[in-house]
Scaffold this active site. Sequence first.
Site, PDB file in Angstrom:
ATOM      1  N   CYS A 158       0.862  -1.184   0.000  1.00  0.00           N
ATOM      2  CA  CYS A 158       0.000   0.000   0.000  1.00  0.00           C
ATOM      3  C   CYS A 158       0.901   1.236   0.000  1.00  0.00           C
ATOM      4  O   CYS A 158       2.119   1.118  -0.116  1.00  0.00           O
ATOM      5  CB  CYS A 158      -0.986  -0.003   1.164  1.00  0.00           C
ATOM      6  SG  CYS A 158      -0.277   0.249   2.806  1.00  0.00           S
TER       7      CYS A 158
ATOM      8  N   ASN B 242       2.432   1.491   4.139  1.00  0.00           N
ATOM      9  CA  ASN B 242       2.763   0.275   4.878  1.00  0.00           C
ATOM     10  C   ASN B 242       2.519   0.416   6.377  1.00  0.00           C
ATOM     11  O   ASN B 242       3.210  -0.179   7.191  1.00  0.00           O
ATOM     12  CB  ASN B 242       4.201  -0.142   4.581  1.00  0.00           C
ATOM     13  CG  ASN B 242       4.549  -1.566   5.002  1.00  0.00           C
ATOM     14  OD1 ASN B 242       5.688  -1.825   5.363  1.00  0.00           O
ATOM     15  ND2 ASN B 242       3.613  -2.490   4.957  1.00  0.00           N
TER      16      ASN B 242
ATOM     17  N   CYS C 272      -1.141   0.885   7.329  1.00  0.00           N
ATOM     18  CA  CYS C 272      -2.568   0.602   7.499  1.00  0.00           C
ATOM     19  C   CYS C 272      -2.980  -0.668   6.759  1.00  0.00           C
ATOM     20  O   CYS C 272      -3.089  -1.733   7.353  1.00  0.00           O
ATOM     21  CB  CYS C 272      -3.427   1.781   7.016  1.00  0.00           C
ATOM     22  SG  CYS C 272      -3.211   3.306   7.962  1.00  0.00           S
ATOM     23  N   ARG C 273      -3.185  -0.555   5.457  1.00  0.00           N
ATOM     24  CA  ARG C 273      -3.773  -1.658   4.697  1.00  0.00           C
ATOM     25  C   ARG C 273      -2.841  -2.850   4.513  1.00  0.00           C
ATOM     26  O   ARG C 273      -3.244  -3.994   4.774  1.00  0.00           O
ATOM     27  CB  ARG C 273      -4.258  -1.151   3.336  1.00  0.00           C
ATOM     28  CG  ARG C 273      -5.368  -0.120   3.450  1.00  0.00           C
ATOM     29  CD  ARG C 273      -5.672   0.534   2.131  1.00  0.00           C
ATOM     30  NE  ARG C 273      -4.555   1.390   1.729  1.00  0.00           N
ATOM     31  CZ  ARG C 273      -4.471   2.002   0.551  1.00  0.00           C
ATOM     32  NH1 ARG C 273      -5.431   1.848  -0.343  1.00  0.00           N
ATOM     33  NH2 ARG C 273      -3.438   2.762   0.266  1.00  0.00           N
ATOM     34  N   SER C 274      -1.630  -2.622   4.041  1.00  0.00           N
ATOM     35  CA  SER C 274      -0.765  -3.780   3.755  1.00  0.00           C
ATOM     36  C   SER C 274      -0.348  -4.549   5.016  1.00  0.00           C
ATOM     37  O   SER C 274      -0.301  -5.780   4.967  1.00  0.00           O
ATOM     38  CB  SER C 274       0.445  -3.385   2.904  1.00  0.00           C
ATOM     39  OG  SER C 274       1.236  -2.416   3.525  1.00  0.00           O
TER      40      SER C 274
ATOM     41  N   ASP D 258      -8.041   3.549   1.775  1.00  0.00           N
ATOM     42  CA  ASP D 258      -7.073   3.861   2.824  1.00  0.00           C
ATOM     43  C   ASP D 258      -7.826   4.388   4.047  1.00  0.00           C
ATOM     44  O   ASP D 258      -8.505   5.411   3.964  1.00  0.00           O
ATOM     45  CB  ASP D 258      -6.078   4.908   2.318  1.00  0.00           C
ATOM     46  CG  ASP D 258      -4.883   5.067   3.232  1.00  0.00           C
ATOM     47  OD1 ASP D 258      -4.952   4.652   4.414  1.00  0.00           O
ATOM     48  OD2 ASP D 258      -3.870   5.615   2.764  1.00  0.00           O
TER      49      ASP D 258
END
Length: 158
Positions: free
Chosen positions: A13, A16, A18-20, A130
């Site tokens: 993401c 690196n 939050c999402r990933s 995000d």
Amino acid sequence: MAVQLPKLVLFVCLGNICRSPIAEAVFRKLVTDQNISDNWRIDSTETSTEEIGNPPDYRGQNCMKKHEIPMNQVASQVTKEDFATFDYLLCMDENNLRDLNRKGSEVKNCKARTELLESYDPQKQLIIEDPYYGNDSCFETVDQQCFRCCKAFLEKSQ
């Protein structure tokens, strides 16, 4: 009998944090629960340089704790070597995909399949938004999307 090499998957993401890292933690839990951890090498990274060295966002950490999913990772930036090493680069949105495709085009021995993680979503939600500027429920939504997508990806790639 041939030794099966582990499959390598890298979740990507923007920052690196939050999402990933959520996708990484969810996927790691899925393979651990199925007792197939030895078949996978799992990591996550960012396309930017904004968060290098930082831990995941505290709201994402709280969400993972609530679901009893271990999360321990530090933000790092995707490298050219990642394109030659990993089998899959699974990213969270079109901007990540564009950045990865641009960087991957500079790699001569690129073996990674670069895809949107959401392309595996049975509910066909094609962007994992995000959650950084959102609230706790946004992180919960990311967790649910990542779970659905990672589960479908795992089933398809075994």
